[in-house]
Write a protein that holds these residues in place. Structure first.
Motif, mmCIF file in Angstrom:
data_model
loop_
_atom_site.group_PDB
_atom_site.id
_atom_site.type_symbol
_atom_site.label_atom_id
_atom_site.label_comp_id
_atom_site.label_asym_id
_atom_site.label_seq_id
_atom_site.Cartn_x
_atom_site.Cartn_y
_atom_site.Cartn_z
ATOM 1 N N SER A 24 -31.849 -1.471 0.618
ATOM 2 C CA SER A 24 -30.586 -1.084 1.252
ATOM 3 C C SER A 24 -29.534 -2.171 1.120
ATOM 4 O O SER A 24 -28.357 -1.888 0.962
ATOM 5 N N CYS A 25 -29.950 -3.451 1.165
ATOM 6 C CA CYS A 25 -29.003 -4.556 1.020
ATOM 7 C C CYS A 25 -28.481 -4.671 -0.399
ATOM 8 O O CYS A 25 -27.413 -5.213 -0.634
ATOM 9 N N ALA A 26 -29.272 -4.192 -1.359
ATOM 10 C CA ALA A 26 -28.859 -4.305 -2.762
ATOM 11 C C ALA A 26 -27.780 -3.297 -3.119
ATOM 12 O O ALA A 26 -27.112 -3.428 -4.135
ATOM 13 N N GLY A 27 -27.561 -2.292 -2.287
ATOM 14 C CA GLY A 27 -26.558 -1.269 -2.559
ATOM 15 C C GLY A 27 -25.159 -1.779 -2.316
ATOM 16 O O GLY A 27 -24.963 -2.912 -1.884
ATOM 17 N N PRO A 28 -24.131 -0.961 -2.595
ATOM 18 C CA PRO A 28 -22.739 -1.390 -2.404
ATOM 19 C C PRO A 28 -22.441 -1.659 -0.942
ATOM 20 O O PRO A 28 -22.842 -0.899 -0.067
ATOM 21 N N HIS A 29 -21.721 -2.760 -0.694
ATOM 22 C CA HIS A 29 -21.354 -3.125 0.676
ATOM 23 C C HIS A 29 -20.218 -2.226 1.132
ATOM 24 O O HIS A 29 -19.234 -2.041 0.419
ATOM 25 N N PRO A 30 -20.331 -1.628 2.316
ATOM 26 C CA PRO A 30 -19.296 -0.674 2.746
ATOM 27 C C PRO A 30 -17.924 -1.296 2.928
ATOM 28 O O PRO A 30 -16.923 -0.617 2.860
ATOM 29 N N ALA A 31 -17.859 -2.633 3.157
ATOM 30 C CA ALA A 31 -16.567 -3.284 3.380
ATOM 31 C C ALA A 31 -15.857 -3.580 2.073
ATOM 32 O O ALA A 31 -14.680 -3.894 2.048
ATOM 33 N N ARG A 32 -16.588 -3.522 0.972
ATOM 34 C CA ARG A 32 -15.976 -3.819 -0.320
ATOM 35 C C ARG A 32 -15.524 -2.538 -0.993
ATOM 36 O O ARG A 32 -16.146 -1.498 -0.861
ATOM 37 N N SER A 33 -14.465 -2.635 -1.768
ATOM 38 C CA SER A 33 -13.944 -1.470 -2.469
ATOM 39 C C SER A 33 -13.566 -1.861 -3.883
ATOM 40 O O SER A 33 -13.021 -2.927 -4.124
ATOM 41 N N SER A 34 -13.907 -1.002 -4.825
ATOM 42 C CA SER A 34 -13.561 -1.279 -6.219
ATOM 43 C C SER A 34 -12.182 -0.734 -6.567
ATOM 44 O O SER A 34 -11.709 -0.870 -7.685
ATOM 45 N N ARG A 35 -11.500 -0.117 -5.574
ATOM 46 C CA ARG A 35 -10.177 0.450 -5.836
ATOM 47 C C ARG A 35 -9.134 -0.654 -5.996
ATOM 48 O O ARG A 35 -9.158 -1.658 -5.300
ATOM 49 N N LEU A 36 -8.200 -0.437 -6.892
ATOM 50 C CA LEU A 36 -7.104 -1.376 -7.089
ATOM 51 C C LEU A 36 -6.061 -1.180 -5.991
ATOM 52 O O LEU A 36 -5.966 -0.109 -5.405
ATOM 53 N N PRO A 37 -5.259 -2.218 -5.696
ATOM 54 C CA PRO A 37 -4.168 -2.040 -4.730
ATOM 55 C C PRO A 37 -3.206 -0.959 -5.221
ATOM 56 O O PRO A 37 -3.092 -0.712 -6.419
ATOM 57 N N GLU A 38 -2.530 -0.330 -4.288
ATOM 58 C CA GLU A 38 -1.576 0.713 -4.654
ATOM 59 C C GLU A 38 -0.419 0.096 -5.422
ATOM 60 O O GLU A 38 0.162 -0.890 -4.995
ATOM 61 N N ARG A 39 -0.083 0.658 -6.556
ATOM 62 C CA ARG A 39 0.984 0.112 -7.398
ATOM 63 C C ARG A 39 2.282 0.836 -7.093
ATOM 64 O O ARG A 39 2.555 1.910 -7.603
ATOM 65 N N LYS A 40 3.086 0.246 -6.219
ATOM 66 C CA LYS A 40 4.354 0.851 -5.827
ATOM 67 C C LYS A 40 5.470 0.386 -6.744
ATOM 68 O O LYS A 40 5.465 -0.746 -7.202
ATOM 69 N N SER A 41 6.420 1.274 -6.978
ATOM 70 C CA SER A 41 7.558 0.903 -7.809
ATOM 71 C C SER A 41 8.546 0.070 -7.002
ATOM 72 O O SER A 41 8.558 0.110 -5.774
ATOM 73 N N LYS A 42 9.370 -0.675 -7.703
ATOM 74 C CA LYS A 42 10.372 -1.522 -7.060
ATOM 75 C C LYS A 42 11.322 -0.659 -6.233
ATOM 76 O O LYS A 42 11.845 0.337 -6.726
ATOM 77 N N PRO A 43 11.547 -1.029 -4.968
ATOM 78 C CA PRO A 43 12.408 -0.182 -4.127
ATOM 79 C C PRO A 43 13.865 -0.220 -4.571
ATOM 80 O O PRO A 43 14.349 -1.231 -5.071
ATOM 81 N N SER A 44 14.534 0.894 -4.387
ATOM 82 C CA SER A 44 15.965 0.964 -4.677
ATOM 83 C C SER A 44 16.714 0.684 -3.387
ATOM 84 O O SER A 44 16.633 1.453 -2.434
ATOM 85 N N LEU A 45 17.424 -0.443 -3.359
ATOM 86 C CA LEU A 45 18.120 -0.854 -2.142
ATOM 87 C C LEU A 45 19.625 -0.670 -2.275
ATOM 88 O O LEU A 45 20.195 -0.911 -3.336
ATOM 89 N N SER A 46 20.248 -0.272 -1.195
ATOM 90 C CA SER A 46 21.698 -0.223 -1.132
ATOM 91 C C SER A 46 22.177 -1.532 -0.511
ATOM 92 O O SER A 46 21.832 -1.828 0.643
ATOM 93 N N ILE A 47 22.941 -2.310 -1.273
ATOM 94 C CA ILE A 47 23.441 -3.589 -0.774
ATOM 95 C C ILE A 47 24.285 -3.383 0.483
ATOM 96 O O ILE A 47 24.129 -4.091 1.482
ATOM 97 N N ALA A 48 25.152 -2.390 0.452
ATOM 98 C CA ALA A 48 26.030 -2.123 1.601
ATOM 99 C C ALA A 48 25.216 -1.775 2.841
ATOM 100 O O ALA A 48 25.518 -2.233 3.948
ATOM 101 N N SER A 49 24.164 -0.975 2.662
ATOM 102 C CA SER A 49 23.321 -0.587 3.797
ATOM 103 C C SER A 49 22.556 -1.786 4.345
ATOM 104 O O SER A 49 22.382 -1.917 5.566
ATOM 105 N N LEU A 50 22.096 -2.665 3.449
ATOM 106 C CA LEU A 50 21.381 -3.862 3.892
ATOM 107 C C LEU A 50 22.314 -4.787 4.676
ATOM 108 O O LEU A 50 21.929 -5.324 5.728
ATOM 109 N N GLU A 51 23.531 -4.945 4.186
ATOM 110 C CA GLU A 51 24.511 -5.776 4.914
ATOM 111 C C GLU A 51 24.747 -5.235 6.319
ATOM 112 O O GLU A 51 24.769 -5.997 7.299
ATOM 113 N N LYS A 52 24.913 -3.920 6.427
ATOM 114 C CA LYS A 52 25.165 -3.312 7.737
ATOM 115 C C LYS A 52 23.924 -3.398 8.634
ATOM 116 O O LYS A 52 24.051 -3.554 9.855
ATOM 117 N N ALA A 53 22.730 -3.313 8.042
ATOM 118 C CA ALA A 53 21.497 -3.423 8.834
ATOM 119 C C ALA A 53 21.371 -4.820 9.442
ATOM 120 O O ALA A 53 20.941 -4.973 10.594
#
Length: 200
Positions: A24-53
């Motif tokens: 049972s110990c030789a099997g995959p550890h439940p806390a480990r994952s072979s999945r890659l991090p989520e690959r998000k695209s670069k966010p589109s920011l509005s400069i004017a909105s950021l200034e006002k925020a």
């Protein structure tokens, strides 16, 4: 003879339990994952909105300290944007330009007059600057980059938090006699976010 048989049976059961535990110990550890991090695209920011925020968060800090909110001033914002742009283009981060010019000079160059009277003192304004980033971290896996991008609210929040933790910047934000402010944001090609805040 009987006790020997019982002893042998117990030993056999213990061996089976040990082997089961090893398997049972030789099997995959439940806390480990072979999945890659989520690959998000670069966010589109509005400069004017950021200034006002950022502006909104500044006024929340003032109101929390019993002060009147600052009015948005577009001319001050343009002066602030020009300084942020200059820092980005010439790759420096300072209140003074490489030529030694400060915010008072920049106000004068735009014909902006700031003279806030407090008793016998005339205040010519003030300036805060900040350097933020579009992402907090990046992980490269087999040549692929995975960025932890910041949202508009993340950038506004961390910028104002940084100013409020700095005594000089905090003092400018919480100066009672200032009535107006301008925010100027510029994002450089290397994803640095230059922010200038001017007061009057």
């Amino acid at each position: 003879m009987r006790s020997t048989a019982i002893h042998a049976a117990i030993t056999q059961i213990l061996l089976i339990m040990v082997l089961a535990a090893i398997i049972s110990c030789a099997g995959p550890h439940p806390a480990r994952s072979s999945r890659l991090p989520e690959r998000k695209s670069k966010p589109s920011l509005s400069i004017a909105s950021l200034e006002k925020a950022i502006h909104v968060r500044i006024n929340k800090e003032r109101q929390a300290n019993g002060l009147s909110p600052l009015v948005w001033d577009e001319v001050l914002s343009e002066i602030a944007r020009n300084h942020s742009s200059d820092m980005s283009n010439r790759k420096y981060f300072d209140h003074f330009s490489p030529e030694g010019h400060d915010y008072v000079y920049r106000y004068e160059q735009e014909g902006y007059q700031c003279a806030v009277v407090e008793g016998r003192t005339i205040h010519m304004g003030a300036e805060n600057i900040a350097l933020n980033h579009l992402y907090d971290s990046v992980i490269t896996i087999t040549g692929e980059a995975y960025y932890n991008w910041n949202s508009q609210e993340d950038l506004a929040k961390t910028t104002v938090q940084g100013w409020m933790r700095s005594s000089g910047h905090r003092k400018n934000i919480l100066t009672p006699y200032f009535r107006k402010e301008g925010i100027g944001v510029v994002i450089s090609p290397d994803d640095k976010v230059y922010i200038t805040q001017n007061f009057c």
